[in-house]
Write a protein that holds these residues in place. Structure first.
Motif, PDB file in Angstrom:
ATOM      1  N   LEU A 389       0.826  -1.205   0.000  1.00  0.00           N
ATOM      2  CA  LEU A 389       0.000   0.000   0.000  1.00  0.00           C
ATOM      3  C   LEU A 389       0.862   1.257   0.000  1.00  0.00           C
ATOM      4  N   VAL A 390       1.941   1.248   0.787  1.00  0.00           N
ATOM      5  CA  VAL A 390       2.830   2.410   0.848  1.00  0.00           C
ATOM      6  C   VAL A 390       3.514   2.634  -0.499  1.00  0.00           C
ATOM      7  N   VAL A 391       4.031   1.555  -1.094  1.00  0.00           N
ATOM      8  CA  VAL A 391       4.739   1.677  -2.370  1.00  0.00           C
ATOM      9  C   VAL A 391       3.796   2.139  -3.472  1.00  0.00           C
ATOM     10  N   ARG A 392       2.591   1.541  -3.538  1.00  0.00           N
ATOM     11  CA  ARG A 392       1.658   1.951  -4.592  1.00  0.00           C
ATOM     12  C   ARG A 392       1.223   3.395  -4.414  1.00  0.00           C
ATOM     13  N   SER A 393       1.070   3.844  -3.181  1.00  0.00           N
ATOM     14  CA  SER A 393       0.703   5.241  -2.946  1.00  0.00           C
ATOM     15  C   SER A 393       1.814   6.173  -3.398  1.00  0.00           C
ATOM     16  N   GLY A 394       3.064   5.791  -3.099  1.00  0.00           N
ATOM     17  CA  GLY A 394       4.191   6.603  -3.533  1.00  0.00           C
ATOM     18  C   GLY A 394       4.288   6.689  -5.048  1.00  0.00           C
TER      19      GLY A 394
END
Length: 645
Positions: A389-394
């Motif tokens: 989730l963090v990577v896709r948001s970034g």
């Protein structure tokens, strides 16, 4: 997959989605310059040179279209083979805990049914979610598919089953051999569209991290050799690709590449610097005349020799300083954050955002049901989802902040993320078979998808974890099936309408091509906005003889290959060729009604030459052919007109 490809070809034609791909095809096939060439400015040179070599061997075969076709259907084929392999791996667990003949017979039938259902779900995914990109092919989309397949294949690589052979241990050599398909797929994606491959590389990195974490002990020497060696191979492959590309684009190509990058900066990230009148005065102070600004705005900058690498460099620097530098990036970030949240939950990106929601949802269900008794692995699985989730948001915020979020970028992002979530889900099911139920008292955390032949501590008792996994898989399959069915219901008619539109538009393009080839003694420049909607068929055989026409702008304009093309027709530059009667100008009636033709006269007037723009030919009902006639100071035409009525 073969049957699916045949059915797709029965209902639809395969097209290049955009004119970018048709331009790449024309360059590599020899239509653009007369000789097949690998300098297409989009793929890395080694891949472009290989395809150009194929065209040299057999010029009429659709090599580039076939390459993209095989890449796309090949990705589905490889994922289908892996799903069948995983079905065998899952049901080996059942066979290991029950050795009766009846149970073995039931297990064979279950494995067959499991494989069939897996392939059916994959076919429905292709038709319900990805249909438009299967029939309207775009190389950036294909790159995303290659990366998605690489992520899924790497994360779901069965450590105990490699190429049909079963082993109790997984050596460094076996691991590297098993990782080879994923590595080659990513390197191929990097060759095809390096920017898209780099954008999705963090998802592949997460797949490697998750696999490494599950391969206990994490810092064992063998693990460092496996994952460190794989990373080294990846970096070496990327480095060699970039090195070969850099060597191929030396000399004049290096200057043009700077021109190309500055053009991209202006048009893709700071288009407002050319729109309206806000920056006209400042640009004139930078040496960009009013006529040059007009040509830059409507993309026909090939008609003015004053628009060179230095001028574009100045405009790009100005745009970064005065447009980008004056933006309130804090406000922009808040706006893009709201846009990111909106697009994640609303219909503009359906069914792709729903697909990702399904991936997160089914993972959460699997984690809670299968690992609630094992706190360590429950937390690890939750951290995995959080990192995704963090990577896709970034990545999404990076794309949105740059202001470049077309479907050819966002849809592959959704796809690669879903492939990662699907791999994590299957990994979770495999672990659940070991951590839930009647297991031996001392069982180490197995590597993902390792085949264990250890029986439960209670003889003849099937693992509760396996029963639970059997109940979760149908839930996931049914949910994905209905999402694909909804996507097919919405998407199939839309694709049919789009294909009819393409056929109608391409009739004009075929007429333009026929007109130009029927007048080989004249070269024709095409208005960019009048011709950007055309797209060629993916797999059609065609005569790849050099074409006596080119658009008056675009990403190959003023390249060494462009200069070679003009020189073959005795033309030094576009403006002089038009004024001397060596070239004609093709423009649609729609664009004439919007912009007129005065903009074509202004650059000549700024250089002291008055001209008259005259239509002398028609192509179908929608296009006119125009000539530029110089006018003397006393109003006399300086050369004869040529009427073809």
């Amino acid at each position: 997959m073969g049957v699916s490809a045949l059915l797709t070809g029965f209902f639809f034609d395969f097209y290049f989605d955009m004119n970018d791909d048709t331009m790449m095809r024309d360059i590599m096939s020899g239509v653009y310059s007369g000789t097949p060439d690998g300098h297409n400015m989009q793929t890395l040179y080694p891949l472009g040179a290989l395809l150009a070599l194929c065209y040299r061997i057999c010029g009429t075969f659709p090599w580039y279209g076939t390459f993209l076709f095989l890449c796309q259907f090949g990705c589905f084929f490889l994922v289908g083979v892996r799903l069948c392999t995983l079905t065998d791996v899952f049901y080996m667990r059942t066979q290991s805990v029950s050795s009766s003949e009846d149970a073995a017979g039931r297990n064979v039938r279950r494995r067959f049914v499991g494989k069939l259902l897996s392939l059916l779900v994959l076919v429905f995914f292709q038709w319900g979610i990805w249909l438009t990109h299967m029939v309207n092919v775009q190389y950036t989309i294909t790159c995303g598919m290659l990366v998605g397949a690489a992520v899924f294949l790497f994360l779901t690589m069965p450590e105990g089953v490699l190429f049909g052979k079963t082993s109790k241990t997984h050596s460094v050599k076996a691991f590297m051999r098993g990782s080879l398909p994923a590595l080659l797929l990513f390197l191929l994606a990097f060759q095809l569209r390096s920017e898209m491959a780099l954008l999705t590389l963090p998802f592949l990195g997460l797949a490697g991290l998750f696999r490494w974490w599950a391969d206990r002990p994490v810092f064992e020497k063998k693990n460092l050799q496996k994952y460190g060696g794989l990373l080294l191979l990846l970096l070496v492959g990327m480095g060699l690709s970039l090195g070969a590309d850099s060597l191929a684009y030396g000399g004049e190509w290096r200057t043009f590449r700077q021109f190309f990058n500055d053009r991209t900066t202006i048009y893709d990230f700071y288009p407002e610097v050319l729109a309206g009148q806000s920056f006209d005065t400042d640009l004139e102070e930078q040496g960009v005349s009013y006529g040059a600004q007009i040509l830059l705005e409507n993309y026909n900058f090939g008609l003015d020799e004053r628009i060179d690498a230095q001028l574009l460099r100045d405009v790009a620097v100005y745009a970064k300083e005065h447009v980008g530098g004056e933006r309130d990036w804090g406000t922009v970030f808040k706006e893009k954050l709201r846009l990111y949240r909106y697009r994640s939950f609303h219909g503009g990106d359906m069914p792709y955002n729903l697909l990702v929601f399904l991936g997160y949802g089914i993972n959460i269900i699997a984690i809670v049901i299968l690992m609630w008794k094992d706190v360590r692995n429950l937390l690890a699985a939750a951290v995995h989802l959080f990192l995704i989730l963090v990577v896709r948001s970034g990545l999404w915020m990076f794309v949105l902040m740059r202001g470049r979020d077309p479907e050819r970028i966002t849809h592959p992002l959704y796809l690669v993320e879903f492939c990662l979530l699907a791999g994590v889900f299957l990994q979770c099911l495999q672990r659940g078979m070991y951590f839930v139920g009647n297991m031996p008292e001392k069982v180490d955390s197995p590597a993902p998808f390792a085949v264990s032949l250890t029986k439960p501590s209670v003889s003849g008792t099937r693992s509760i974890g396996f029963k639970t996994a059997q109940s979760i898989l149908p839930i996931a399959g049914v949910a994905l099936f209905f999402l694909c069915l909804w996507g097919l219901w919405k998407g199939f008619p839309a694709v049919r309408v789009d294909q009819a539109r393409r056929q109608e538009i391409n009739r004009d393009w075929e007429a333009i091509d026929a007109y130009c080839r029927a007048h080989p003694d004249t070269f024709y420049f095409e208005d960019v906005y009048s011709t950007v909607a055309f797209s060629g068929k993916l797999l059609e055989r065609r005569d790849n003889a050099a074409a006596n026409y080119d658009i008056a702008g675009g990403w190959m304009c003023k390249s060494p290959l462009y200069q070679k093309k003009l020189a073959a027709f005795g033309i030094e530059n576009a403006a002089d060729a038009l004024a001397e009667g060596k070239a004609g100008f093709i423009m649609s009636d729609e664009e004439i009604s919007l912009r007129g033709l005065v903009w074509l006269e202004v650059p000549y007037a700024e250089q002291g030459l008055d001209v008259y723009i005259e239509e002398y030919g028609r192509i179908n009902e929608n296009y006119g052919v125009y000539q530029v006639i110089p006018i003397s100071k006393d109003g006399q035409y300086l050369r004869e007109t040529k009427w073809e009525w």
